[in-house]
Design a protein around this motif. Sequence first.
Motif: not given
Length: 215
Positions: A114, A122, A125, A131, A134, A137
Amino acid sequence: MKSFPTKLLNGYREFIDGRFQNERENIRDLADKGQHPSTMIIACCDSRAAPEMIFSANPGELFVVRNVANLVPQYAPDGRHHSTSAAIEFAVKGLGVSNIVVMGHGRCGGIQAALSAADGNKLDEGDFIGKWMSQLGPVAEQVAAAGIMTEGERQTALERVGVRQSIKSLRTFPYISALAEEGKLNLHGAWFDISSAELWVMDGETGDFTRPETN
């Protein structure tokens, strides 16, 4: 097809010859009468931070769910698959636990990911971890931006902030919020240092982490 891991088979033999023999009656009672743990622990998948070991728990004493970085998603009954939320629902509604503990730990790989993402590295995706992480985030970006802190300090900070955020997410579950207000369900935060085996407990009012007395 490869054979079952030898280490696991050897461990099973030790269990059968040792602990199972010593706890045979208790284990059979659990099988016949079901489980009645009073505490649920939401912990990380990390193999170095096993709640049952840390708290010297016997079979049937802890209801444990583990995921990457011990995160609790916000309440979202949207028809999708939510394994952590399902475990929480079962623990509270099905087992009637009176305590939920969110336990983070030092050197957490998910937290490291993180922070790395917050620094601009990054993850792909389509990556599940990206995910999942996130969820942290915005707070990860704030911690990563604290240039005055060392890398290790930022890591520990986000590990503990993540625990606080998961406690906050637990309160978005209507039945948890209601039971907590009635004093029937207690929410706790903790952080375990793998290297030193130190346990730090979160103050429910201030959010600060302190070491409990062990003597």
